[in-house]
Design a protein around this motif. Structure first.
Motif, PDB file in Angstrom:
ATOM      1  N   PRO A 291       7.684  -3.052   2.519  1.00  0.00           N
ATOM      2  CA  PRO A 291       8.059  -1.893   1.698  1.00  0.00           C
ATOM      3  C   PRO A 291       8.974  -2.243   0.526  1.00  0.00           C
TER       4      PRO A 291
ATOM      5  N   SER B  27       7.973  -1.569  -3.320  1.00  0.00           N
ATOM      6  CA  SER B  27       8.827  -0.758  -4.186  1.00  0.00           C
ATOM      7  C   SER B  27       9.170  -1.517  -5.463  1.00  0.00           C
TER       8      SER B  27
ATOM      9  N   ARG C 224       6.209  -1.428  -7.774  1.00  0.00           N
ATOM     10  CA  ARG C 224       6.094  -0.123  -8.443  1.00  0.00           C
ATOM     11  C   ARG C 224       7.115   0.011  -9.564  1.00  0.00           C
ATOM     12  N   THR C 225       8.324  -0.496  -9.347  1.00  0.00           N
ATOM     13  CA  THR C 225       9.346  -0.464 -10.388  1.00  0.00           C
ATOM     14  C   THR C 225       8.884  -1.252 -11.611  1.00  0.00           C
TER      15      THR C 225
ATOM     16  N   GLY D 251       1.921  -0.046  -6.480  1.00  0.00           N
ATOM     17  CA  GLY D 251       2.445  -1.095  -5.608  1.00  0.00           C
ATOM     18  C   GLY D 251       1.445  -2.179  -5.294  1.00  0.00           C
TER      19      GLY D 251
END
Length: 322
Positions: free
Chosen positions: A228, A232, A235-236, A247
């Protein structure tokens, strides 16, 4: 064996040889003859399919007589390869309808690449999502030069592909390639590897992604586990680049993540390259310093994979590495 049988057998062999040489002289490719290979020789040039996808708008159709190429449609980010070896004559970025800037096909095809080849041929690749080459760069047949997109005057992701003969006369690229045993949009491009799609798992590819993310300024733990936290971080990065933030590290995210590194470079992107080179057989210290030893490992990998052995880890070397 009597003289008549011997004569008949020699005649059959001669006929078979004539058939083979006539086929090769006509430009029928290895695939057509049942031999391996996606690219074939055309005089001093070798040609290959520039991408894979569905053929849509054709060459000089009745409804579009000024359409001098074929459109090959596929997903945005589909790799686009050089159809033959040559030199980048020029590139266009951000072209739009009405743009009158000098250059090839002004105002129509968004991000585009124009390659010069031997015998005065040239090829043109339009509507790219990203251009991965620079003006004046020497390009090998099948080298990754960009990613399919929908920039410019376009209604969906596709490659606009043209081939021009000497003296700047256009030719039907589908017929040109078919005469060389290549099916535009279908035959596997020479050198095509494709980028892996990664959204989980554990291993060196995941570790490479994590180093690349850190090299791009995104905080992430480098442990080789795509959990995860890494999702994340991806995605950032995607959000910061205007990409779809799912992602998933696929072709578009890979080509946004990578940076070319060479002797004298340093940092986490170098660690990413060293990690990948080690997974491919090198024994490097992953220290983030691109010195002579890392350059030698890069050259060895390039030589073993039919790449230009310049010791630089650029887009094509990255695509084969991972």
């Amino acid at each position: 064996m009597n003289d008549q049988s011997r004569s008949r057998r020699l005649g059959d062999v001669a006929a078979s040889r004539r058939t083979l040489f006539v086929a090769l002289g006509a430009g029928i490719g290895a695939g057509t003859l049942g031999l391996p290979g996606a690219a074939v020789a055309a005089g001093p040039s070798t040609w290959t399919n520039p991408t894979r996808g569905t053929l849509t708008s054709g060459y000089k159709t009745p409804s579009r007589p000024g359409h001098l190429g074929w459109d090959v449609a596929a997903a945005q980010g589909t790799p686009v390869y050089a159809a033959a070896a040559g030199t980048v004559r020029d590139i266009r970025t951000g072209s739009y309808p009405g743009d009158q800037t000098s250059g090839p096909l002004p105002g129509r095809t968004g991000n585009s690449v124009h390659l010069n080849h031997v015998d005065s041929y040239f090829t043109y690749y339009g509507h790219l999502h990203r251009v991965l080459v620079s003006p004046g760069q020497q390009i090998s047949c099948g080298q990754l030069i960009g990613l399919m997109g929908t920039t410019g005057n376009s209604t969906g992701p596709h490659l606009h592909f043209e081939i021009h003969r000497p003296r700047l006369t256009s030719t039907d690229p589908r017929v040109f390639l078919a005469n060389r045993g290549i099916s535009l949009g279908s035959t596997a491009p020479l050198g095509s590897t494709g980028w892996p799609s990664v959204s989980g798992g554990t291993g060196w590819v995941q570790r490479t992604i994590q180093y690349l993310l850190r090299g791009r300024g995104v905080s992430v733990v480098v442990d080789g586990y795509f959990g995860p936290g890494t999702a994340s971080a991806v995605r950032t990065f995607q959000s910061g680049r205007g990409l779809y933030a799912d992602g998933l590290v696929g072709p578009i995210t890979w080509t946004a993540l990578i940076l070319p590194v060479q002797q004298g470079s340093s940092g986490d992107v170098v660690r990413a390259a060293q990690t990948a080179l080690n997974a491919r057989g090198a024994s490097l210290l992953v220290d983030g310093g691109f010195g002579a030893v890392t350059a030698a490992a890069a050259r060895a990998f390039q030589s073993a994979n039919g790449l230009v052995a310049d010791g630089q880890v650029g887009p094509l070397t990255w695509s084969v590495l991972v």
